[in-house]
Each structure stands twice: as C-alpha cells, then as structure tokens.
Design an enzyme around this catalytic site. Structure first.
Site, PDB file in Angstrom:
ATOM      1  N   PRO A   1       2.397   4.898   1.089  1.00  0.00           N
ATOM      2  CA  PRO A   1       3.037   5.421   2.398  1.00  0.00           C
ATOM      3  C   PRO A   1       2.004   5.946   3.276  1.00  0.00           C
ATOM      4  O   PRO A   1       0.925   6.667   2.901  1.00  0.00           O
ATOM      5  CB  PRO A   1       4.120   6.453   2.000  1.00  0.00           C
ATOM      6  CG  PRO A   1       4.157   6.448   0.370  1.00  0.00           C
ATOM      7  CD  PRO A   1       3.169   5.626  -0.030  1.00  0.00           C
ATOM      8  N   GLY A   2       2.205   5.846   4.547  1.00  0.00           N
ATOM      9  CA  GLY A   2       1.469   6.674   5.378  1.00  0.00           C
ATOM     10  C   GLY A   2      -0.171   6.475   5.719  1.00  0.00           C
ATOM     11  O   GLY A   2      -0.951   6.676   6.074  1.00  0.00           O
TER      12      GLY A   2
ATOM     13  N   GLY B   1       0.916  -1.254   0.029  1.00  0.00           N
ATOM     14  CA  GLY B   1       0.027  -0.080  -0.012  1.00  0.00           C
ATOM     15  C   GLY B   1       0.877   1.179   0.129  1.00  0.00           C
ATOM     16  O   GLY B   1       2.107   1.119   0.310  1.00  0.00           O
TER      17      GLY B   1
ATOM     18  N   HIS C   1     -11.580  29.159 -13.145  1.00  0.00           N
ATOM     19  CA  HIS C   1     -11.669  27.675 -12.902  1.00  0.00           C
ATOM     20  C   HIS C   1     -13.047  27.306 -12.442  1.00  0.00           C
ATOM     21  O   HIS C   1     -13.886  26.471 -12.733  1.00  0.00           O
ATOM     22  CB  HIS C   1     -10.722  27.148 -11.915  1.00  0.00           C
ATOM     23  CG  HIS C   1      -9.291  27.007 -12.394  1.00  0.00           C
ATOM     24  ND1 HIS C   1      -8.829  26.340 -13.629  1.00  0.00           N
ATOM     25  CD2 HIS C   1      -7.787  27.572 -12.075  1.00  0.00           C
ATOM     26  CE1 HIS C   1      -7.533  26.115 -13.670  1.00  0.00           C
ATOM     27  NE2 HIS C   1      -7.117  27.214 -12.893  1.00  0.00           N
TER      28      HIS C   1
ATOM     29  N   ASP D   1      -1.402  24.031 -14.871  1.00  0.00           N
ATOM     30  CA  ASP D   1      -2.510  23.825 -15.221  1.00  0.00           C
ATOM     31  C   ASP D   1      -2.484  23.020 -16.651  1.00  0.00           C
ATOM     32  O   ASP D   1      -2.996  21.848 -17.196  1.00  0.00           O
ATOM     33  CB  ASP D   1      -3.541  24.877 -15.729  1.00  0.00           C
ATOM     34  CG  ASP D   1      -3.989  25.544 -14.351  1.00  0.00           C
ATOM     35  OD1 ASP D   1      -3.952  24.783 -13.323  1.00  0.00           O
ATOM     36  OD2 ASP D   1      -4.495  26.599 -14.340  1.00  0.00           O
TER      37      ASP D   1
ATOM     38  N   GLU E   1      -8.392  32.056 -10.756  1.00  0.00           N
ATOM     39  CA  GLU E   1      -9.192  30.996  -9.978  1.00  0.00           C
ATOM     40  C   GLU E   1     -10.627  31.117 -10.127  1.00  0.00           C
ATOM     41  O   GLU E   1     -11.398  30.114 -10.430  1.00  0.00           O
ATOM     42  CB  GLU E   1      -8.842  31.234  -8.518  1.00  0.00           C
ATOM     43  CG  GLU E   1      -7.501  31.101  -8.246  1.00  0.00           C
ATOM     44  CD  GLU E   1      -6.736  29.823  -8.644  1.00  0.00           C
ATOM     45  OE1 GLU E   1      -7.697  28.690  -8.627  1.00  0.00           O
ATOM     46  OE2 GLU E   1      -5.664  29.605  -9.048  1.00  0.00           O
TER      47      GLU E   1
ATOM     48  N   GLY F   1      -0.874   3.069   7.114  1.00  0.00           N
ATOM     49  CA  GLY F   1      -0.941   2.490   8.305  1.00  0.00           C
ATOM     50  C   GLY F   1      -0.335   1.041   8.376  1.00  0.00           C
ATOM     51  O   GLY F   1      -0.603   0.273   9.016  1.00  0.00           O
ATOM     52  N   LYS F   2       0.604   0.888   7.247  1.00  0.00           N
ATOM     53  CA  LYS F   2       1.126  -0.784   7.283  1.00  0.00           C
ATOM     54  C   LYS F   2       1.843  -0.976   8.363  1.00  0.00           C
ATOM     55  O   LYS F   2       1.846  -2.040   8.994  1.00  0.00           O
ATOM     56  CB  LYS F   2       2.207  -0.601   6.133  1.00  0.00           C
ATOM     57  CG  LYS F   2       1.372  -0.645   4.678  1.00  0.00           C
ATOM     58  CD  LYS F   2       2.274  -0.614   3.391  1.00  0.00           C
ATOM     59  CE  LYS F   2       3.278   0.164   3.382  1.00  0.00           C
ATOM     60  NZ  LYS F   2       2.857   1.832   3.266  1.00  0.00           N
ATOM     61  N   THR F   3       2.520  -0.042   8.921  1.00  0.00           N
ATOM     62  CA  THR F   3       3.629  -0.081  10.228  1.00  0.00           C
ATOM     63  C   THR F   3       2.471  -0.215  11.377  1.00  0.00           C
ATOM     64  O   THR F   3       2.640  -1.107  12.254  1.00  0.00           O
ATOM     65  CB  THR F   3       4.540   1.179  10.457  1.00  0.00           C
ATOM     66  OG1 THR F   3       5.062   1.414   9.377  1.00  0.00           O
ATOM     67  CG2 THR F   3       5.515   0.729  11.628  1.00  0.00           C
TER      68      THR F   3
HETATM   69  P1  ADP Z   1       3.390   3.192   6.612  1.00  0.00           P
HETATM   70  O1  ADP Z   1       3.745   2.314   7.241  1.00  0.00           O
HETATM   71  O2  ADP Z   1       2.028   2.598   5.606  1.00  0.00           O
HETATM   72  O3  ADP Z   1       3.974   4.320   5.615  1.00  0.00           O
HETATM   73  P2  ADP Z   1       2.092   4.177   8.961  1.00  0.00           P
HETATM   74  O4  ADP Z   1       1.700   2.965   9.736  1.00  0.00           O
HETATM   75  O5  ADP Z   1       3.447   4.499   9.530  1.00  0.00           O
HETATM   76  O6  ADP Z   1       2.305   4.335   7.648  1.00  0.00           O
HETATM   77  O7  ADP Z   1       1.192   5.443   9.189  1.00  0.00           O
HETATM   78  C1  ADP Z   1       1.698   6.527  10.038  1.00  0.00           C
HETATM   79  C2  ADP Z   1       0.597   7.055  11.035  1.00  0.00           C
HETATM   80  O8  ADP Z   1      -0.565   7.589  10.144  1.00  0.00           O
HETATM   81  C3  ADP Z   1       0.303   6.247  11.926  1.00  0.00           C
HETATM   82  O9  ADP Z   1       1.006   6.064  13.060  1.00  0.00           O
HETATM   83  C4  ADP Z   1      -1.190   6.447  12.449  1.00  0.00           C
HETATM   84  O10 ADP Z   1      -1.015   7.612  13.559  1.00  0.00           O
HETATM   85  C5  ADP Z   1      -1.696   7.269  11.045  1.00  0.00           C
HETATM   86  N1  ADP Z   1      -2.408   6.252  10.283  1.00  0.00           N
HETATM   87  C6  ADP Z   1      -2.144   5.753   9.081  1.00  0.00           C
HETATM   88  N2  ADP Z   1      -3.201   4.782   8.685  1.00  0.00           N
HETATM   89  C7  ADP Z   1      -3.984   4.719   9.784  1.00  0.00           C
HETATM   90  C8  ADP Z   1      -5.290   3.844   9.725  1.00  0.00           C
HETATM   91  N3  ADP Z   1      -5.704   3.145   8.907  1.00  0.00           N
HETATM   92  N4  ADP Z   1      -6.012   4.176  10.924  1.00  0.00           N
HETATM   93  C9  ADP Z   1      -5.411   5.124  11.945  1.00  0.00           C
HETATM   94  N5  ADP Z   1      -4.394   5.795  11.836  1.00  0.00           N
HETATM   95  C10 ADP Z   1      -3.533   5.668  10.676  1.00  0.00           C
HETATM   96 ZN    ZN Z   2      -5.052  27.270 -12.473  1.00  0.00          ZN
END
Ligand code: ADP
Ligand code: ZN
Length: 613
Positions: free
Chosen positions: A201-202, A199, A425, A497, A422, A204-206
């Site tokens: 980044p960011g 998935g 648009h 644009d 703007e 929630g994989k970790t």
């Molecule tokens: P990844 O490992 O996918 O890059 P992380 O697990 O490090 O993402 O997510 C970073 C932070 O974002 C988490 O510590 C959490 O605070 C928030 N976050 C991301 N996904 C979720 C989720 N599905 N539910 C709740 N918090 C989330």
């Molecule tokens: Zn524009």
C-alpha cells in the site's frame, strides 16, 4: 458501543407522530373552506351565506360565524378588491359584511402546520436510512454504481509517478493502445484487457493507474473491491454491470478496481459457503471482461498487495493476465519521489533529497509525500520562508513514529533506564563490524516507543549473511544488557527487543537454514488460512524431537548474542555512562556527536575495563 435506547425510543416516537399527523391531515376538516371562483364567492356573499370577508394575500376567505366557509382567489390590491365588491353590490361595513385584511399577507402558521407531517416523514425516512446503513447495507443506493468519473480525465501523468520506471515502461504499451488502437488491431495483436498492479500500500498503484489515463487522455473510472463486501446479495453484481456499461459508453477509458483481493479471493473459500456476495461480484467482473470484443477500448487495471490469494480464474488469459509490480522504492526511487513532491515548494539550499532518501529506507511513496508535507508544516510553524534539511529530518521521525509526545511525563529514574538502554543499542552497534552506523539516539518518546536508536543502512539490502544477523541479534539485545550491567536488574522496556530477537533467531534456524546442527533445510510450512482473512498458521512438518532441537538452536543463538552484547558493554562501561549521561541531558544525540563522544578521553580512567562476567 453505547446502548442506543434513546435512539430507538425516538425512532418509534417519530413513527407514531408521523402516523398521527397523517391521520389528522386526512380527516375531513370541517373548517376547511370550499374553493370557489370569484363570481360564486360574490354570489354567496350577496345571498348572505357569509358574514365576513378576509383578504389574505391573493386569497379571499368567506366566514360565517367565525367559521371558514369558502375561499377564492383575487389578484389585486385591497382597494381594487373593495371597488370590485362594491360594484357587485355588496355592502361592506357596519350593516353589511365585515371586511378584514390579514396583516403580513402570509399565513406562516398555517404553512408551518401543513408542513409538519412532511417534516416528520422526512425524519422517518432519515432514520430508516440510517439504521439500514448501520446494518452495513446500502439499501438506498444499490441501483447506482458508485464508480466515479474522476474529474473525467485525470491530469496526472507519468512524470508525477517516480521511482517505478520499469512499471511505467510496461504500462506505456497500454497508453499507446488507448491512444491508437487501430495500430495494434491492424497487426492482429491481442489487446490487453486487464492488468494487475501488485505492490504494498501507498506505493503509487492508484497514482500510476490515473497516470495511464492521464497520459492517454481518457476517462478514469474507479471503484474499490472493499465496497462490494458490505452489500446485499446481488447488489455487487448489478453495480459491476452498471460500472462496465458506463465505461463502455465512455470508451476508450480505464476502469480501476482498487483492492481487488476483497472480492477476488479464491472462490469457495468464504465462510459463508459458495454463494456469497463476493463470489457473485467476482463472477460478474469476469463475465464483463470476457464480454469485451476487439472493439471494446476499455482496459481494466486492478490493484492488490496480495496476488497470492487471488482466484486463479482472475489470472487466466484474457483477464488479468499481466502483472506489473509496483514495489517499495529503493534509495534512488525515494530520491525521485521526494523530488516530485517537493517540486514547487520553496526549498532551502541545504535541503538535499539524497540525504533524506538515505535516511528513509522502508518508506513508501505515500510516506515520503507525507514527509514533505510535514516538513513544510514544520517550516511554517518555525516562521521560515523555506523548508530546510532540519525540518525534513525532523519530519522523518514524525512520519515514523507519530508526533512527539512532549506531554508524556517520565520520571528521572525512567529516563535514566531508557538512556542506558538506548546507549546500549548504540554502543554495541558501533562496536560490531556488521552493523549499520548509528544515526541518531533519542529518549524523546514517540508513538509507543520510550526511546529509539536509529541506524543508517549504507545500502538497501536484499540479502543478509549469517554474521550480519548475529550482530543484529546482539545489537537488539544490547538494550537489556546495558540495563542489567548498569542497574543490576532489567525492566520491561526490552520486551519488544526480545520479541524481535526471538523471531529473528527462529527464522534463522527454520527458514534460512543457518543452523549448522540442523542443516540447510526449512522447518514448518507457513500457510495463510484464506477464509479467515490474514491469519497465519504454521503447519508442522517435523517431529517433536526436531522441535526441541530448534528450540535449543534458537536459545543458543540468542544466548551467544546476549553474551556478545554484555561483553562489549562491560568492557566499555565508562563509555556507556558517558553517552547515557549526555543523552539524559540532551535527549537526542546525532551521529557526529556520538562519534565525538567515543573519541573523547574518559573522565575517570579507573572506571574502565571492568572484566566481563
Ligand atoms: P496505492 O494505491 O499503492 O495504495 P497511492 O497511489 O494511493 O498508493 O499513493 C498514495 C499517495 O502517495 C499518492 O497520491 C502520491 O502522493 C504518493 N505516492 C505514492 N507512490 C508514489 C510514487 N511512486 N511517486 C510519487 N508519489 C507517490
Ligand atoms: Zn530496545
């Protein structure tokens, strides 16, 4: 980089000083007293070998002609010492041995001097270490695995991860297995060893990996693939060995490998030939996983956003044969994530998470967590006791484009151009049937953008139709059209644009088969050159003639869209002016105000309906 000549100079100076200091401290020191016991000391004093006795704390020093000769230790007060010396028959005073007591009792100077070589060597080591790290090597901690026993057992559970119910369902099985492996083994089930979390980044994989450990109540070890890339050859493999040893000792447990694509790319694709560090590290991971037997309760979770570039060997049965997709959250997911992160925070009654979720398509979980935090900060700055909807909405813009650039100075003329751009648009977006409603127009600069118009999708889209694309192109080009209509010339403000419109039109023709002339087929094959990282290169699989036709079609799409935008704006010149002027005055216009403006009777009817050119 700045030239570091002074650093180099200092480095050599320190080496030189250290060597000198070492040499001096090793040299036979003539004034260094010989260590003797107290009785020998007294004997020598009696025999006149020394003429002065110095008491320095618990040390006695015997001197002859101001030169330190012997040294002994004596624990006791000055009076006790003098008594002992007198008892031994040593005459102290005018016609005997001079007796002195050193003030303070501690020879700080002497201690300092004896520490100088040590300090210099410390500095030398520090510099060596620093320069070694500077060369992207980890010479000094290669023996130790950097795997972290993250607080032993994570406290995160599935309830902290929102919007990924499917993934949770799939991982529930892993939790069950970690909790009671016998149940599975008794049925002869093959235990999963590796699960790949896929998935962006960011999302929630970790977090979900930690939650698996948290749910099962087992330790969590984590390491990042990118850590291995910067190491000496052989170090990565030994670190992997360490990590798995540690994990097996603490089983049942979870090993989490973040960014596994950093080591797990197609082998043999590296620029450095087939024997680079990544490959050895990857091999070691595979060896370790293959070495698991049915009694090994270690489950490896690995995260990547690029499953396509992974070495197929990683994906074979018994390795990472399961994939769990952790996708960007949809509107319900976003609402759930917002709720998780606002739990325990004081929310105002109007802070409806559904409203925020609607306004944040494309936000990752991390963005949403950030949004809530920004909202809380903003509420605090505004001296509020609760976080209101206003604070959260203001935070959306901050998360999208970084903090407002209040300090940037724009001239009145620039402001006018941006306002008309703007408004262009927004107006065209409003008039076209397949465009999303306008949510907010602003000429407050944020991040790189001078101004922006935000449309609010009524739903999450996965499919786009031809007419939606056409309208999108027209809306995208409307900024430039507005500039042209109102000022008779265009500015550089439309560059982004134009780029986006061109790329969209091209994709319509070459990827989505939306050109009737060229028919329903794709043109060109996009390939990523794995060994060059993320570089994309297009492989042509069509002739020069077709290339020209593609260009023609792209041009036609863009021209049509531009004409549409121009037509709408020319027919609504008075509206354009009305909205743009309001925008200049207020800098930001919200959806409702915009709609009201469009209903308002026009101030000067003669301005209306200038025929399109
Ligand atoms: P990844 O490992 O996918 O890059 P992380 O697990 O490090 O993402 O997510 C970073 C932070 O974002 C988490 O510590 C959490 O605070 C928030 N976050 C991301 N996904 C979720 C989720 N599905 N539910 C709740 N918090 C989330
Ligand atoms: Zn524009």
């Amino acid at each position: 980089m700045k030239p570091k000549w002074w650093q180099g100079g200092l480095f050599y100076l320190i080496i030189l000083l250290a060597i000198l200091a070492l040499a001096f401290s090793l040299l036979p020191n003539s004034s260094k007293p010989e260590k003797v016991d107290f009785y020998t000391f007294v004997e020598q004093a009696k025999q006149g070998e020394i003429d002065t006795i110095e008491q320095d704390g618990s040390t006695l020093i015997g001197l002859k002609d101001d030169e330190k000769k012997i040294e002994a230790s004596f624990v006791g007060s000055t009076k006790e010492l003098m008594d002992s010396l007198k008892e031994a028959g040593i005459a102290l005073g005018e016609d005997g041995i001079t007796f002195t007591v050193k003030a303070g009792g501690f020879d700080w100077g002497g201690i300092l001097i004896s520490f100088i070589p040590l300090v210099l060597f410390g500095a030398l080591l520090f510099f060596l270490f620093r320069s070694a790290r500077g060369a992207n090597t980890q010479a000094f901690n290669f023996a130790k695995s950097r795997a972290r026993l993250a607080g032993n057992k994570p406290t995160v559970t599935f309830s902290d991860v929102a919007g990924v119910d499917e993934a949770k369902g799939e991982l529930q099985e892993i939790v069950e297995f970690l909790k009671s492996p016998q149940k599975f083994l008794a049925l002869g089930a093959r235990i999963p060893r590796g699960v790949l979390l896929v998935g962006p980044p960011g999302c929630g994989k970790t977090l979900i990996a930690k939650a698996v450990a948290g749910e099962a109540g087992v330790p969590f070890f984590s390491i990042s693939g990118s850590e291995f890339v910067e190491m000496f050859v052989g170090v990565g493999a030994s670190r992997v060995r360490d990590l798995f040893e540690q994990a097996k000792r603490n089983s049942p447990c979870i090993v989490f490998v973040d960014e596994i694509d950093a080591v797990g790319r197609h082998r043999g694709a590296g620029l450095g030939g087939g024997h680079d560090e990544r490959e050895q590290t990857l091999n070691q991971i595979l060896v370790e996983m293959d070495g698991f037997d049915s009694s090994t309760n270690v489950i490896v979770l690995a995260a990547t956003n690029r499953p396509d570039i992974l070495d197929p060997a990683l994906l074979r049965p018994g390795r990472f044969d399961r994939h769990v997709v952790i996708d960007q959250p949809d509107i319900n997911g976003r609402k759930a994530i917002l709720q998780v992160h606002s739990k325990g925070k004081p929310l105002a009654k109007d802070a409806n998470m559904e409203v925020i979720a609607k306004q944040t398509p494309g936000f990752s979980g991390a963005d949403l967590a950030n949004l809530i935090n920004e909202g809380a900060l903003l509420a605090a700055r505004r001296d509020m006791k609760q976080i209101g909807l206003k604070e959260l909405e203001d935070s959306i813009d901050r998360v999208i484009a970084g903090p407002e650039k209040k300090g940037r100075i724009i001239s009145q003329k620039e402001k006018e151009i941006i306002a008309y751009h703007e408004t262009g648009h927004a107006l065209v977006g409003k008039m076209l049937p397949n465009s999303d409603p306008v949510h907010k127009i602003s000429i407050v600069a944020r991040g790189m953008m001078g101004g922006w118009t935000r449309f609010l999708p009524t739903e999450d889209r996965h499919l786009w139709t031809h007419s939606q694309f056409e309208d999108r192109l027209a809306v995208g080009l409307a900024g430039r059209a507005a500039e042209e209509i109102n000022f008779g010339e265009v500015s550089t403000g439309a560059q982004n644009d134009l780029e986006q419109a061109t790329s969209l039109a091209r994709r319509m023709v070459t990827e989505y088969g939306m050109s009737t002339k060229l028919g329903p087929r794709t043109f060109g094959k996009r390939e990523e050159l794995v060994f060059l990282g993320r570089e994309i290169h297009e492989q042509r699989n069509y002739s020069e003639k077709v290339a020209e036709e593609i260009d023609d079609e792209v041009k036609k799409l863009i021209q049509n869209a531009y004409d549409t935008a121009r037509k709408i704006l020319s027919e609504n010149k008075a509206r354009l002016k009305l909205v743009a002027e309001r925008l200049m005055a207020k800098e930001t216009i919200e959806e409702k105000e915009f709609d009201d403006l469009l209903k308002e009777p026009l101030p000067s009817p003669e301005l209306q309906a200038t025929p399109a050119s």
